[in-house]
Design a protein around this motif. Structure first.
Motif, PDB file in Angstrom:
ATOM      1  N   MET A 217     -13.376   3.326   6.028  1.00  0.00           N
ATOM      2  CA  MET A 217     -12.138   3.672   6.724  1.00  0.00           C
ATOM      3  C   MET A 217     -10.925   3.461   5.812  1.00  0.00           C
ATOM      4  O   MET A 217     -10.058   4.343   5.689  1.00  0.00           O
ATOM      5  CB  MET A 217     -11.978   2.821   7.983  1.00  0.00           C
ATOM      6  N   LEU A 218     -10.854   2.309   5.153  1.00  0.00           N
ATOM      7  CA  LEU A 218      -9.715   2.008   4.286  1.00  0.00           C
ATOM      8  C   LEU A 218      -9.684   2.924   3.069  1.00  0.00           C
ATOM      9  O   LEU A 218      -8.602   3.344   2.624  1.00  0.00           O
ATOM     10  CB  LEU A 218      -9.759   0.546   3.846  1.00  0.00           C
ATOM     11  N   ALA A 219     -10.849   3.255   2.524  1.00  0.00           N
ATOM     12  CA  ALA A 219     -10.903   4.180   1.388  1.00  0.00           C
ATOM     13  C   ALA A 219     -10.393   5.555   1.798  1.00  0.00           C
ATOM     14  O   ALA A 219      -9.651   6.216   1.044  1.00  0.00           O
ATOM     15  CB  ALA A 219     -12.327   4.275   0.852  1.00  0.00           C
ATOM     16  N   ASN A 220     -10.764   6.006   2.997  1.00  0.00           N
ATOM     17  CA  ASN A 220     -10.287   7.305   3.477  1.00  0.00           C
ATOM     18  C   ASN A 220      -8.772   7.293   3.660  1.00  0.00           C
ATOM     19  O   ASN A 220      -8.084   8.271   3.343  1.00  0.00           O
ATOM     20  CB  ASN A 220     -10.974   7.662   4.798  1.00  0.00           C
ATOM     21  N   LEU A 221      -8.254   6.195   4.185  1.00  0.00           N
ATOM     22  CA  LEU A 221      -6.798   6.087   4.374  1.00  0.00           C
ATOM     23  C   LEU A 221      -6.074   6.119   3.028  1.00  0.00           C
ATOM     24  O   LEU A 221      -5.028   6.765   2.886  1.00  0.00           O
ATOM     25  CB  LEU A 221      -6.452   4.797   5.116  1.00  0.00           C
ATOM     26  N   ALA A 222      -6.630   5.422   2.039  1.00  0.00           N
ATOM     27  CA  ALA A 222      -6.000   5.392   0.713  1.00  0.00           C
ATOM     28  C   ALA A 222      -6.002   6.774   0.079  1.00  0.00           C
ATOM     29  O   ALA A 222      -5.005   7.196  -0.522  1.00  0.00           O
ATOM     30  CB  ALA A 222      -6.718   4.385  -0.180  1.00  0.00           C
ATOM     31  N   ASP A 223      -7.112   7.509   0.204  1.00  0.00           N
ATOM     32  CA  ASP A 223      -7.182   8.859  -0.358  1.00  0.00           C
ATOM     33  C   ASP A 223      -6.175   9.780   0.326  1.00  0.00           C
ATOM     34  O   ASP A 223      -5.476  10.559  -0.340  1.00  0.00           O
ATOM     35  CB  ASP A 223      -8.598   9.427  -0.185  1.00  0.00           C
ATOM     36  N   MET A 224      -6.100   9.686   1.626  1.00  0.00           N
ATOM     37  CA  MET A 224      -5.181  10.529   2.392  1.00  0.00           C
ATOM     38  C   MET A 224      -3.728  10.231   2.038  1.00  0.00           C
ATOM     39  O   MET A 224      -2.875  11.129   2.023  1.00  0.00           O
ATOM     40  CB  MET A 224      -5.420  10.283   3.879  1.00  0.00           C
ATOM     41  N   HIS A 225      -3.437   8.971   1.731  1.00  0.00           N
ATOM     42  CA  HIS A 225      -2.061   8.537   1.486  1.00  0.00           C
ATOM     43  C   HIS A 225      -1.440   9.260   0.287  1.00  0.00           C
ATOM     44  O   HIS A 225      -0.224   9.448   0.240  1.00  0.00           O
ATOM     45  CB  HIS A 225      -2.034   7.023   1.259  1.00  0.00           C
ATOM     46  N   HIS A 226      -2.255   9.699  -0.675  1.00  0.00           N
ATOM     47  CA  HIS A 226      -1.715  10.344  -1.868  1.00  0.00           C
ATOM     48  C   HIS A 226      -1.344  11.801  -1.636  1.00  0.00           C
ATOM     49  O   HIS A 226      -0.502  12.342  -2.354  1.00  0.00           O
ATOM     50  CB  HIS A 226      -2.732  10.240  -3.011  1.00  0.00           C
ATOM     51  N   GLU A 227      -1.942  12.433  -0.656  1.00  0.00           N
ATOM     52  CA  GLU A 227      -1.692  13.864  -0.428  1.00  0.00           C
ATOM     53  C   GLU A 227      -0.886  14.124   0.837  1.00  0.00           C
ATOM     54  O   GLU A 227       0.117  14.830   0.806  1.00  0.00           O
ATOM     55  CB  GLU A 227      -3.042  14.607  -0.349  1.00  0.00           C
ATOM     56  N   THR A 228      -1.346  13.603   1.936  1.00  0.00           N
ATOM     57  CA  THR A 228      -0.675  13.804   3.227  1.00  0.00           C
ATOM     58  C   THR A 228      -0.490  12.444   3.891  1.00  0.00           C
ATOM     59  O   THR A 228      -1.207  12.098   4.836  1.00  0.00           O
ATOM     60  CB  THR A 228      -1.496  14.744   4.135  1.00  0.00           C
ATOM     61  N   PRO A 229       0.450  11.639   3.389  1.00  0.00           N
ATOM     62  CA  PRO A 229       0.571  10.248   3.851  1.00  0.00           C
ATOM     63  C   PRO A 229       0.958  10.132   5.321  1.00  0.00           C
ATOM     64  O   PRO A 229       1.982  10.658   5.753  1.00  0.00           O
ATOM     65  CB  PRO A 229       1.657   9.668   2.940  1.00  0.00           C
TER      66      PRO A 229
END
Length: 678
Positions: free
Chosen positions: A618-630
């Protein structure tokens, strides 16, 4: 308005707008605006970089020179002929008492205020001591505490009684509201006798809201300039550490999505400009004044008519689109910047933030605060902040000390309050203010504060805060010009939400009331939705999205209907809910909106009926998303059994803030604080 507030006991002083300094401060000479920042293209050329480095070296040499000059000028001030009147006994019959008089403004660089020596009593008066409660802002709380400690360290005798000064703090906007209401939730012995907000604009706000307990508009006790603070590497890359930009250049640069990549730093992403809410904090007010002044073409002569002009408001709205998101206090932003540095770079969270000088000094020496109350000392950050003083001027927090009136204040307490304010204007009081990171009333800084904070000792480019009509007009307009929201309320409705927290409320009914109240912060143009989560016996996540994210101007009734229909059930698929709804919010992400989730949960992940995603994924997905569509996920721990650590990690992974409502009775206040981020 202010004339009505000024009592006959208080000597009149200059009105704001007549001077570019606080009422007790010599009017500083306005600096000649510096040249505009170099163009982005020019700043990438090697010769330009070398030039900037040379300018930085010269600037730092000037800073050291001015630090030395400060000590000399203080000696000059000791023989100055400038008079300085003292607040005298304001409760006894006789001649009208005088507030500290302004020094002659002929030459602010030489004619300084000569601060009188404190005159403590030979022995303390009789016990029990008279208690003087002083209410401060979050931003200036440490300075006010330092003044109180210095005052309490010497014996005091006021009307035969010893005196003890105590302090409390609140957010500036909240404090203005409770002052206006007369402190309805405090007992008489808890109510303050002195209000010391970090800016006199909050006195204007309290007056506009009907305050009747203000004796006078207040006498400034210290100064902190409000600046644009940037991580040093970013300031160097854009050249603003060498040549300060204008406010219009700041807003234009913040709106340039390709600025950092054009400067060779695509890893910094978009320009992220942080601001506090102008409804809560002085730095947010100052940012709005700068935005309106830039849009209207006049930073130092802004009028309420200009603030209300639709064309000006449209331009301000465009400036507000450059805001990454709003927060309640400067400490919120700087805490997150330090967390971002620990996991990579402060640039991952912010490019620049509008804060007071004292906050820059705190940050550079390793002090941060998650909540504005509890301060954490760590090693100084590797990425130091650089304060930028915009070339066309900047505002200063003037920290006025205002005596209050009311049935809870007896004559001795009122006289003791006046004595504390008198002390704040003495040499000892001003030394306490400098040691706490503030400029004294001669705009002098402590040498070590200037060095660590990288503050400009000789800076004289201050702008006067606008008058009361402009202050109230800007605050009233904020809901229209602010960056719009794209927000999903995500509510845990697992079985534990049936727990009673009072004779009339369960956790769930209290949560409904708090969300209902928070919804009042949003206006037409804000997209707001509601989802809830629990796990049914068959493993399904229920009930899911109950009110789609839509313009609250047309969907408010449907939202409230869905909110009222929620019931508690089942287990707690926390990780699954966060992962699924974060992905949905990311799919509708827009750079013109603050894209967020407000997550309220009272427990830990518990989903036994079907396998769900794990915490790490879950946290890894949030971190990845934060760089493109935060998507910012603001988390709120509700009740004693909430999984605080997980909620903090969720908010931290998205650059949002964690809020503590583990005391369920505080939920409405905490959620009300949270929505100031939109």
């Amino acid at each position: 308005m202010r004339d009505r507030m000024r009592g006959t006991e208080d000597a009149p002083g200059p009105r704001r707008g007549q001077s570019s300094s606080p009422s007790t401060t010599p009017a500083p000479a306005r600096s000649t605006p510096a040249p505009a920042a170099p163009s982005v293209g020019a700043s990438t050329k090697p010769s330009a970089i070398d030039d900037r480095r040379d300018r930085r070296r010269r600037r730092r040499r000037r800073l050291l020179m001015w630090t030395t000059v400060v000590g000399i000028v203080v000696l000059v001030g000791s023989i100055s002929t400038v008079s300085y009147a003292i607040v005298s006994n304001l409760t006894q019959p006789g001649p009208a008492a005088e507030e500290p008089a302004p020094a002659a403004p002929a030459d602010a660089a030489v004619e300084l205020i000569e601060f009188p020596q404190d005159e403590p009593a030979a022995a303390a008066g009789a016990e029990p001591c008279t208690t003087v409660n002083v209410l401060s802002s979050f931003e200036n709380a440490q300075m006010v505490e330092s003044l109180a400690a210095a005052y309490n360290s010497s014996p005091r005798n006021v009307a035969g009684s010893c005196v003890t000064v105590t302090t409390s703090r609140d957010k500036s906007g909240v404090a203005a509201a409770v002052v206006a209401a007369g402190f309805p939730n405090l007992s008489d012995d808890q109510k303050p006798a002195v209000w010391l907000p970090d800016s006199s604009t909050w006195v204007e706000v309290a007056q506009a809201e009907g305050a009747t307990s203000l004796r006078a508009e207040g006498s400034s006790v210290a100064i902190s300039d409000i600046v644009l603070a940037m991580p040093e590497g970013l300031a160097e890359a854009i050249g603003w550490d060498a040549e300060a930009p204008t406010w219009s250049a700041v807003f234009e640069s913040a709106g340039d999505a390709d600025l950092w990549s054009g400067l060779g730093h695509p890893e910094w992403g978009a320009f992220k400009l942080g601001k506090t809410s102008p409804l809560v904090a002085t730095s947010g007010e100052a940012a709005m004044f700068a935005s309106y002044g830039t849009a209207a073409g006049s930073l130092d002569a802004l009028t309420a008519t200009q603030v209300e002009d639709p064309d000006v408001q449209a331009a301000v709205h465009q400036n507000e689109l450059t805001t990454s998101h709003y927060m309640a206090t400067p400490e919120h932003f700087l805490w997150h910047a330090r967390q971002a540095e620990a996991s990579g770079s402060a640039a991952d969270f912010l490019s620049a933030v509008i804060v007071d000088e004292k906050s820059v000094w705190d940050y550079n020496r390793g002090i941060t605060s998650r909540d504005g109350v509890t301060r954490t000392q760590a090693e100084p950050p590797a990425e130091q902040l650089v304060p930028i003083y915009p070339a066309d001027g900047f505002y200063s927090a003037d920290n006025p000390a205002v005596r209050l009136t009311g049935a809870w204040i007896d004559p001795v307490e009122s006289e003791a309050a006046a004595d504390f304010i008198r002390f704040a204007h003495t040499a000892q009081g001003q030394a306490a203010a400098r040691a706490a990171g503030y400029r004294d009333l001669n705009r002098m800084l402590d040498e070590s504060v200037a060095q660590v904070g990288r503050l400009d000792v000789a800076q004289r480019g201050t702008l006067a805060f606008p008058g009361a009509d402009v202050v109230t007009a800007v605050q009233a307009s904020f809901s229209e010009v602010r960056k719009r929201a794209n927000v999903l309320f995500l509510l845990d409705v697992s079985g534990s939400m049936d727990e009673a927290i009072s004779p009339s409320d369960t956790k769930l009914t209290q949560a409904r009331k708090a969300i209902d109240a928070a919804l009042g912060h949003f206006t037409s143009g804000d997209d707001v939705g509601l989802a809830a989560f629990a796990q049914a016996p068959d493993g399904a996540m229920v009930p899911g999205l109950v009110s789609p994210v839509a313009d609250i101007g047309g969907s408010r009734d449907a939202f409230l209907g869905a909110l009222g229909g929620l019931s508690s059930m089942g287990d707690t698929p926390l990780y699954q809910a966060v992962d699924a709804f974060a992905a949905q919010q990311a799919a509708s992400w827009s750079s013109d909106r603050i894209n967020a989730i407000v997550l309220l949960s009272d427990g830990e992940n518990d989903a036994p009926n079907a396998p769900t995603i794990g915490a790490d994924q879950m946290l890894a997905n949030l971190a990845d998303m934060h760089h493109e569509t935060p998507v910012l996920i603001f988390t709120l721990a509700y009740g004693a059994d909430a999984d605080v650590a997980t909620l903090q990690s969720i908010s931290g992974a998205t650059g949002a803030h964690y809020y503590d409502a583990t005391d369920p009775s505080k939920l409405e206040a905490v959620l009300g604080d949270l929505v100031t981020s939109f």
